[in-house]
Design a protein around this motif. Sequence first.
Motif, PDB file in Angstrom:
ATOM      1  N   VAL A 114       0.898  -1.373   0.082  1.00 51.81           N
ATOM      2  CA  VAL A 114       0.137  -0.079   0.060  1.00 51.81           C
ATOM      3  C   VAL A 114       0.989   1.257  -0.109  1.00 51.81           C
ATOM      4  CG1 VAL A 114      -1.462   1.513   1.290  1.00 51.81           C
ATOM      5  CG2 VAL A 114      -2.085  -1.138   1.378  1.00 51.81           C
ATOM      6  N   VAL A 115       1.936   1.359   0.988  1.00 49.01           N
ATOM      7  CA  VAL A 115       2.677   2.470   0.992  1.00 49.01           C
ATOM      8  C   VAL A 115       3.567   2.536  -0.328  1.00 49.01           C
ATOM      9  CG1 VAL A 115       4.638   3.352   2.068  1.00 49.01           C
ATOM     10  CG2 VAL A 115       2.752   2.398   3.321  1.00 49.01           C
ATOM     11  N   ARG A 116       4.301   1.588  -0.867  1.00 49.37           N
ATOM     12  CA  ARG A 116       4.892   1.364  -2.217  1.00 49.37           C
ATOM     13  C   ARG A 116       4.072   2.130  -3.219  1.00 49.37           C
ATOM     14  NH1 ARG A 116       9.429  -1.736  -3.096  1.00 49.37           N
ATOM     15  NH2 ARG A 116       8.433  -2.517  -5.050  1.00 49.37           N
ATOM     16  N   GLN A 117       3.021   1.538  -3.326  1.00 55.83           N
ATOM     17  CA  GLN A 117       1.766   2.132  -4.479  1.00 55.83           C
ATOM     18  C   GLN A 117       1.545   3.660  -4.113  1.00 55.83           C
ATOM     19  OE1 GLN A 117       1.244   0.315  -7.182  1.00 55.83           O
ATOM     20  NE2 GLN A 117       0.570   2.389  -7.956  1.00 55.83           N
ATOM     21  N   ALA A 118       1.440   4.087  -3.009  1.00 55.72           N
ATOM     22  CA  ALA A 118       1.383   5.367  -2.763  1.00 55.72           C
ATOM     23  C   ALA A 118       2.394   6.239  -3.138  1.00 55.72           C
ATOM     24  CB  ALA A 118       0.963   5.811  -1.141  1.00 55.72           C
ATOM     25  N   MET A 119       3.525   5.807  -2.964  1.00 60.58           N
ATOM     26  CA  MET A 119       4.820   6.618  -3.439  1.00 60.58           C
ATOM     27  C   MET A 119       4.854   6.844  -4.901  1.00 60.58           C
ATOM     28  SD  MET A 119       7.600   5.275  -0.887  1.00 60.58           S
ATOM     29  CE  MET A 119       8.182   6.001   0.635  1.00 60.58           C
ATOM     30  N   VAL A 120       4.643   5.537  -5.627  1.00 60.67           N
ATOM     31  CA  VAL A 120       4.536   5.729  -6.837  1.00 60.67           C
ATOM     32  C   VAL A 120       3.403   6.683  -7.465  1.00 60.67           C
ATOM     33  CG1 VAL A 120       3.926   4.327  -9.099  1.00 60.67           C
ATOM     34  CG2 VAL A 120       5.485   3.471  -7.103  1.00 60.67           C
ATOM     35  N   ASP A 121       2.388   6.661  -7.035  1.00 63.07           N
ATOM     36  CA  ASP A 121       1.128   7.346  -7.377  1.00 63.07           C
ATOM     37  C   ASP A 121       1.459   8.874  -7.059  1.00 63.07           C
ATOM     38  OD1 ASP A 121      -0.394   5.223  -7.955  1.00 63.07           O
ATOM     39  OD2 ASP A 121      -1.360   4.944  -6.320  1.00 63.07           O
ATOM     40  N   VAL A 122       2.046   9.095  -5.989  1.00 65.32           N
ATOM     41  CA  VAL A 122       2.277  10.497  -5.578  1.00 65.32           C
ATOM     42  C   VAL A 122       3.745  11.039  -6.779  1.00 65.32           C
ATOM     43  CG1 VAL A 122       3.482  12.108  -4.183  1.00 65.32           C
ATOM     44  CG2 VAL A 122       1.684  10.465  -3.382  1.00 65.32           C
ATOM     45  N   ALA A 123       4.275  10.216  -7.087  1.00 63.00           N
ATOM     46  CA  ALA A 123       5.605  10.829  -7.943  1.00 63.00           C
ATOM     47  C   ALA A 123       5.144  10.906  -9.229  1.00 63.00           C
ATOM     48  CB  ALA A 123       6.606   9.343  -7.926  1.00 63.00           C
ATOM     49  N   ASN A 124       4.001   9.802  -9.616  1.00 64.85           N
ATOM     50  CA  ASN A 124       3.455  10.266 -11.061  1.00 64.85           C
ATOM     51  C   ASN A 124       2.359  11.357 -11.153  1.00 64.85           C
ATOM     52  OD1 ASN A 124       4.805   7.848 -11.828  1.00 64.85           O
ATOM     53  ND2 ASN A 124       3.175   6.564 -11.477  1.00 64.85           N
ATOM     54  N   SER A 125       1.864  11.736 -10.055  1.00 62.44           N
ATOM     55  CA  SER A 125       0.858  12.756  -9.878  1.00 62.44           C
ATOM     56  C   SER A 125       1.447  14.161  -9.744  1.00 62.44           C
ATOM     57  CB  SER A 125      -0.401  12.294  -9.426  1.00 62.44           C
ATOM     58  OG  SER A 125      -0.037  12.420  -8.007  1.00 62.44           O
ATOM     59  N   LYS A 126       2.468  14.500  -8.896  1.00 64.05           N
ATOM     60  CA  LYS A 126       2.850  15.589  -8.635  1.00 64.05           C
ATOM     61  C   LYS A 126       4.136  16.170  -9.231  1.00 64.05           C
ATOM     62  CE  LYS A 126      -0.379  15.886  -5.596  1.00 64.05           C
ATOM     63  NZ  LYS A 126      -1.733  16.704  -5.792  1.00 64.05           N
ATOM     64  N   LYS A 127       4.337  17.467  -9.561  1.00 62.00           N
ATOM     65  CA  LYS A 127       5.218  18.004 -10.249  1.00 62.00           C
ATOM     66  C   LYS A 127       6.619  17.988  -9.360  1.00 62.00           C
ATOM     67  CE  LYS A 127       6.573  22.174 -12.740  1.00 62.00           C
ATOM     68  NZ  LYS A 127       6.019  23.682 -12.820  1.00 62.00           N
TER      69      LYS A 127
END
Length: 288
Positions: free
Chosen positions: A229-242
């Motif tokens: 869950v945390v690993r995916q959260a990190m990926v999602d934030v990296a992909n969505s935030k400038k």
Amino acid sequence: MSQTKLHLQTEKTVLQQEENTMNVVLLAGQSNMEGAGNFDALEPSIKQRLSKVASRVMFSNKGEKAVPLSYTLSPHKKEKYGFDKAFGPELMLGVTLAEKFPKKKFLLIKTAYGGTSLYGAWAPHWTAEKAKISEKGYKQNLPLYKIFQTNIQNQLTLLSQKNVPYKILGMAWMQGENDAAKEFTALTYHENLVEFIQRNRRDAKVTDMPFILGQINSTYGRFKKGPEVVRQAMVDVANSKKNVSIILTTTSRSWDDFPKHTDNTHYNTLGQVRLGEAFANKLLPFIK
């Protein structure tokens, strides 16, 4: 004065300003940011590289006075691993940046405490209630975000008092293992990470400050889905935030990418060498 001479003089002034500017990198997190690399076990070539750039890379750890980049003494590491000269990702991050920019000076400001969560100790809006249910022992009384910001401001104030111009290049974040261990902290990690990035950027007064995430690959905790869950959260934030980038890691317990100690939790000497290089390489595209 001719246009050519004026141009050359202006160019010289700009270069002098760049050489006098202190380039600041912020580092924070938990135990893998603290670091369990064994300085004495480093290859001689790495120590030689460090010795060549250490005078241009200052390091402030947990609010202490900035000193030339090197190891930190850790009685805890002596007890756990048998060595006390420890280092974290700051070592090779500093060496790599200094080698890439031989005219620049750097200041690395790090605050890291093992076994701490973003939900509790690191929360920008720290509360005793949240810290009590997410932290253990003395860490229940550690408002780490406030401590981190105080450490940063103290170092920047010292630079200003010495009339040393500075520029904040970005931040390295290696944390999340403790949040992954509990369901309520893991499931809120995404929103907490977004807020954490926004607050760091605001307090650093750097809009869209580059933010490098070290993806966790822990295996402990009561909530079995927590690490993913945390690993995916990190990926999602990296992909969505400038200007947010991520160092991806493997979940294979062979730890071929970033080797670990036998506890299967903390990166060993080679693991920390590679982690520091990875942070630097992710930060490099953002440095002008």
